[in-house]
Scaffold this active site. Structure first.
Site, PDB file in Angstrom:
ATOM      1  N   SER A   1      13.653  22.218 -15.811  1.00 19.96           N
ATOM      2  CA  SER A   1      12.179  22.971 -15.834  1.00 19.96           C
ATOM      3  C   SER A   1      12.530  24.134 -16.625  1.00 19.96           C
ATOM      4  O   SER A   1      13.688  25.187 -16.343  1.00 19.96           O
ATOM      5  CB  SER A   1      11.822  23.295 -14.625  1.00 19.96           C
TER       6      SER A   1
ATOM      7  N   HIS B   1       0.543  -1.312   0.050  1.00 17.64           N
ATOM      8  CA  HIS B   1       0.137  -0.005  -0.176  1.00 17.64           C
ATOM      9  C   HIS B   1       0.837   1.302  -0.002  1.00 17.64           C
ATOM     10  O   HIS B   1       0.439   2.433   0.554  1.00 17.64           O
ATOM     11  CB  HIS B   1      -1.105   0.060   1.241  1.00 17.64           C
TER      12      HIS B   1
ATOM     13  N   LYS C   1      14.674  22.815 -10.374  1.00 17.57           N
ATOM     14  CA  LYS C   1      14.204  21.544 -10.823  1.00 17.57           C
ATOM     15  C   LYS C   1      14.948  20.531 -11.362  1.00 17.57           C
ATOM     16  O   LYS C   1      15.892  20.685 -12.214  1.00 17.57           O
ATOM     17  CB  LYS C   1      12.851  21.755 -11.752  1.00 17.57           C
TER      18      LYS C   1
ATOM     19  N   GLU D   1       9.543   9.022 -16.401  1.00 19.27           N
ATOM     20  CA  GLU D   1       8.269   9.304 -16.690  1.00 19.27           C
ATOM     21  C   GLU D   1       7.443   8.922 -18.185  1.00 19.27           C
ATOM     22  O   GLU D   1       6.629   8.360 -18.236  1.00 19.27           O
ATOM     23  CB  GLU D   1       7.685  10.914 -16.548  1.00 19.27           C
TER      24      GLU D   1
END
Ligand code: ARG
Length: 452
Positions: A277, A156, A283, A290
């Protein structure tokens, strides 16, 4: 009469708009190697069947070979043709004259395209297998480097029990091993030669389909001509295998995204494998991980697209089948790229063992050890669970770890607790206790690594 190669019965030229809609050369151009391989073998079969003279066979073979060389060198095919099969045939006739028109004797584009795609699928499965091996190897190497690193295992996404980092990495190796099996199955299913099935009913030329199949590296010819030209289940099977493989890659890359957050801090990507970024100077984003995660959707989309093409098609060939190639090529290209990128990430990612160990100690992950301790002293597990749960609640309230409670405090929960409890309440003891086959005990994990 139409000027199309099949134009004899047509009174008009095709409507340009519809003609453009039917064309597939842009996509099936990529089958030129397979098409030439299939045609050269077919020409040999025609010679053997006495349809072509030896000299005709030689002329066709040389013609095809040099067209192959041209295409290999990047030379474009004449624009006018519908698909790669007609384009190569047109080029052949242009090169060697009307005798080139004998190549298609007893053959149809229907068995021709089916053999091309089967050759392609078998080749792609091999290449994908190579990509899988590299990734498995990278995971094993990282596991071997970090054999002593403990991390929290999760259920979980909540800290659950300590596990070895190597055990976690080897879980992916197991998934990839099954992916390899599925790929091999798809390749096995593609391992029959449709050539000689003709348009649908079987070729009218008495070619020796057994030797033709062997000549092309297939184990046998397909058994039913209608099935041979009209099913693409071997391609569906490849896409299904790739979809499952991509799901596995999406899970691995999803964990890379999670692990490189400040919140987890289990890993950091080297700058070369991360991205920035346009606005926020601070960033450092795991964009490659991804995107692999996202491309899983594409490959599953390819599978669903081909399933829908096939659904409800009456026997035998239908032009719908032309739509198979884009899905197959996209699925293969995307998965190969995803494998290569994931391998880079796995090789390059910097792991943070100290942070993993601290997280493993921090989440009351040794609670099961305390409960197991009580069961060894005869208490039913359900009772032990409840009682240790109360000890966990007490420790949380106190802001102390379980192993920080004194033996007197433990004994307020049960007199069965003795000083030797603390021998069980360490990460190493918890790991060693899980020595069943497939467990995270270091000895088991070493065995798993050694199994290779
Ligand atoms: N380009 C077609 C395909 O990819 C093969 C041609 C079959 N066309 C035909 N009219 N029978 O499926």
């Amino acid at each position: 009469m139409s000027t199309q190669p099949w134009g004899g019965r047509f009174g008009e030229e095709p409507d340009p708009l519809v003609d453009r809609f039917l064309r597939s050369l842009q996509v099936d151009y990529r089958l030129f190697r397979e098409d030439i391989q299939g045609s050269r073998a077919y020409a040999r079969a025609l010679v053997a069947a006495g349809v072509l003279t030896r000299d005709e066979g030689i002329a066709i073979d040389r013609g095809l070979q040099s067209i192959g060389d041209e295409l290999e060198a990047g030379q474009a095919l004449p624009e006018g043709s519908e698909d790669i099969h007609m384009a190569i045939e047109a080029r052949l006739i242009e090169r060697i004259g009307p005798v080139g028109g004998k190549l298609h004797t007893g053959r149809s584009r229907n068995d021709q395209v089916a053999v091309d795609l089967r050759l392609y699928v078998r080749r792609a499965a091999l290449e994908l297998g190579g990509g899988l091996t590299e990734l498995e190897q990278a995971l094993r190497t990282r596991a071997a480097e970090h054999l002593d690193v403990v991390m929290p295992g999760y259920t979980h996404t909540q800290r659950a029990q300590p596990v070895l980092l190597a055990h976690h990495l080897l879980a992916y190796v197991e998934m990839l091993r099954r992916d390899r099996g599925r790929l091999a199955d798809a390749a096995r299913r593609a391992d029959e030669s449709p050539l000689g099935a003709g348009a649908l009913a079987g070729s009218g030329v008495a070619i020796d389909r057994d030797s033709l199949a062997r000549d092309l590296g297939f184990s046998r010819p397909t058994a039913n001509s209608l099935d041979a030209v009209s099913d693409r289940d071997f391609a569906l099977e490849l896409l299904a295998a790739l979809s499952i493989l991509m799901i596995h890659l999406s899970r691995l890359n999803g964990e890379i995204v999670l692990w490189t957050t400040a919140e987890f801090g289990f890993a950091e990507l080297p700058d070369a494998l991360a991205s920035g970024s346009s606005m926020m100077p601070n960033k450092k984003n795991p964009c490659a991980a991804e995107l692999v995660r996202a491309k899983t959707g594409r490959v599953t989309g390819d599978l669903v697209a081909l399933l829908m093409v096939m659904k409800g098609l009456p026997l035998a060939y239908n032009r719908d089948l032309q739509e198979d190639k884009e899905a197959v090529f996209d699925g293969v290209d995307t998965t190969l790229a995803a494998l290569v990128v994931t391998t880079r990430l796995v090789k390059g990612i910097r792991l943070n063992p100290a942070r993993m160990r601290a997280a493993a100690l921090d989440g009351y992950t040794l609670a099961t050890e305390a409960a197991d301790y009580l069961t060894r002293r005869g208490m039913p597990f359900r009772e032990a669970h409840r009682l240790v749960g109360r000890a966990v609640a007490f420790a949380i309230k106190e802001g102390r770890p379980l192993e920080g409670l004194t033996i007197q405090e433990w004994q307020t929960f049960s007199p069965l607790f003795q000083a030797d409890l603390f021998e069980s309440l360490t990460l190493e003891a918890a790991l060693n206790a899980r020595a069943v086959v497939g467990g995270t005990a270091p000895a088991r994990v070493k065995e798993a690594l050694a199994r290779g």
